[in-house]
Design an enzyme around this catalytic site. Structure first.
Site, PDB file in Angstrom:
ATOM      1  N   THR A  27     -34.090  71.886 -55.037  1.00 34.12           N
ATOM      2  CA  THR A  27     -33.560  70.759 -54.286  1.00 34.12           C
ATOM      3  C   THR A  27     -32.828  69.840 -55.261  1.00 34.12           C
ATOM      4  O   THR A  27     -32.908  70.000 -56.470  1.00 34.12           O
ATOM      5  CB  THR A  27     -34.670  69.962 -53.583  1.00 34.12           C
ATOM      6  OG1 THR A  27     -35.457  69.271 -54.575  1.00 34.12           O
ATOM      7  CG2 THR A  27     -35.577  70.863 -52.758  1.00 34.12           C
ATOM      8  N   LEU A  56     -37.850  69.794 -58.117  1.00 29.66           N
ATOM      9  CA  LEU A  56     -37.634  68.443 -57.602  1.00 29.66           C
ATOM     10  C   LEU A  56     -36.996  67.617 -58.713  1.00 29.66           C
ATOM     11  O   LEU A  56     -37.488  67.600 -59.841  1.00 29.66           O
ATOM     12  CB  LEU A  56     -38.960  67.812 -57.172  1.00 29.66           C
ATOM     13  CG  LEU A  56     -39.793  68.588 -56.145  1.00 29.66           C
ATOM     14  CD1 LEU A  56     -41.115  67.878 -55.885  1.00 29.66           C
ATOM     15  CD2 LEU A  56     -39.021  68.752 -54.836  1.00 29.66           C
ATOM     16  N   VAL A  82     -39.865  70.216 -62.597  1.00 27.74           N
ATOM     17  CA  VAL A  82     -39.133  68.953 -62.659  1.00 27.74           C
ATOM     18  C   VAL A  82     -37.704  69.208 -63.122  1.00 27.74           C
ATOM     19  O   VAL A  82     -37.485  69.778 -64.194  1.00 27.74           O
ATOM     20  CB  VAL A  82     -39.829  67.964 -63.615  1.00 27.74           C
ATOM     21  CG1 VAL A  82     -39.038  66.651 -63.685  1.00 27.74           C
ATOM     22  CG2 VAL A  82     -41.261  67.698 -63.159  1.00 27.74           C
ATOM     23  N   LYS A  83     -36.737  68.791 -62.311  1.00 24.25           N
ATOM     24  CA  LYS A  83     -35.326  68.940 -62.678  1.00 24.25           C
ATOM     25  C   LYS A  83     -34.879  67.717 -63.467  1.00 24.25           C
ATOM     26  O   LYS A  83     -35.025  66.578 -63.015  1.00 24.25           O
ATOM     27  CB  LYS A  83     -34.454  69.088 -61.428  1.00 24.25           C
ATOM     28  CG  LYS A  83     -34.560  70.441 -60.752  1.00 24.25           C
ATOM     29  CD  LYS A  83     -33.627  70.552 -59.558  1.00 24.25           C
ATOM     30  CE  LYS A  83     -32.208  70.836 -59.968  1.00 24.25           C
ATOM     31  NZ  LYS A  83     -31.334  71.100 -58.790  1.00 24.25           N
ATOM     32  N   ILE A  84     -34.327  67.996 -64.643  1.00 26.42           N
ATOM     33  CA  ILE A  84     -33.855  66.947 -65.536  1.00 26.42           C
ATOM     34  C   ILE A  84     -32.395  67.233 -65.884  1.00 26.42           C
ATOM     35  O   ILE A  84     -32.061  68.339 -66.319  1.00 26.42           O
ATOM     36  CB  ILE A  84     -34.674  66.919 -66.849  1.00 26.42           C
ATOM     37  CG1 ILE A  84     -36.171  66.700 -66.558  1.00 26.42           C
ATOM     38  CG2 ILE A  84     -34.132  65.863 -67.797  1.00 26.42           C
ATOM     39  CD1 ILE A  84     -36.560  65.299 -66.217  1.00 26.42           C
TER      40      ILE A  84
END
Length: 218
Positions: A27, A56, A82-84
């Site tokens: 997402t 996310l 975790v998207k960074i």
């Protein structure tokens, strides 16, 4: 090759799961916004359905806030990734989160050197955006090929998620290159199954079947 579905729409995820084509979900803030529902509600519904990795994305821009937000997202479920974004602050946050045992998907990657930095920082996944490169007359899949070669050279464990997929050829080329994952919009997943000769073959078989004599009743 794993297929992730690039959406925050629960119905699309359900349909993808029914096809057996969803190994995970990605997402981003734009996809979440399309659902017109609170973030917590959308994410909760996705996590109830999906046992594979669910990416996310943080919306913070500085390292400290990214790390804090990332830890909160990771606490939602063991399968949250975790998207960074690939920035200097993002790399620092990736290193800290990876050190804490939290899987990071380094996103918005547009060069092989960015991907190299992400791997060295400890990212579990890296997401090169091929469609957006194609949009500005760059060969997006060439980037994927370069990243895979660099990772093979130095035996990095970071997995490549081919992102910003626009059409079936992006999926085909990614598979031919040996990319670990493609994250695909549901409409493209549907297109992968379609071929005009399949439809023509079905029509022909059904037409011929009408000429089969009926069984004689005893």
């Amino acid at each position: 090759m794993n297929f992730f579905i690039d959406t925050a729409n629960v119905e699309e995820i359900r349909q993808g799961l029914a096809l057996g084509m969803v190994d995970g979900v990605t997402t981003n803030p734009s996809l979440i916004a399309k659902e017109k529902k609170p973030f917590d509600e959308v994410v909760s519904n996705i996590l109830e359905l999906v046992s594979g990795p669910v990416s996310l994305e943080v919306i913070s821009l500085d390292t400290e806030s990214m790390v804090s937000e990332g830890k909160k997202l990771a606490s939602l479920s063991d399968n949250v990734v975790v998207k960074i974004p690939l920035t200097l602050d993002g790399l620092r946050a990736t290193k800290e989160l990876a050190h804490a045992g939290i899987a990071v998907n380094q996103t918005l990657v547009f060069s092989p050197l960015q991907a190299l930095l992400a791997a060295k920082a400890g990212a579990a996944y890296v997401s090169p955006f091929v469609g957006r490169l194609d949009d500005i007359s760059h060969h997006g899949l060439a980037l994927v090929e370069q990243i895979l070669a660099i990772y093979a050279n130095y035996m990095f464990e970071t997995k490549v998620i081919v992102a910003s997929i626009r059409h079936p050829l992006h999926v085909l080329d990614s598979a031919m290159l040996g990319a670990h994952i493609a994250t695909i919009p549901f409409k493209v997943i549907e297109q992968l199954a379609k071929h005009p000769l399949t439809d023509k073959g079905i029509d022909m078989f059904l037409a011929d079947w009408k000429n089969v004599p009926a069984s004689k009743k005893k």
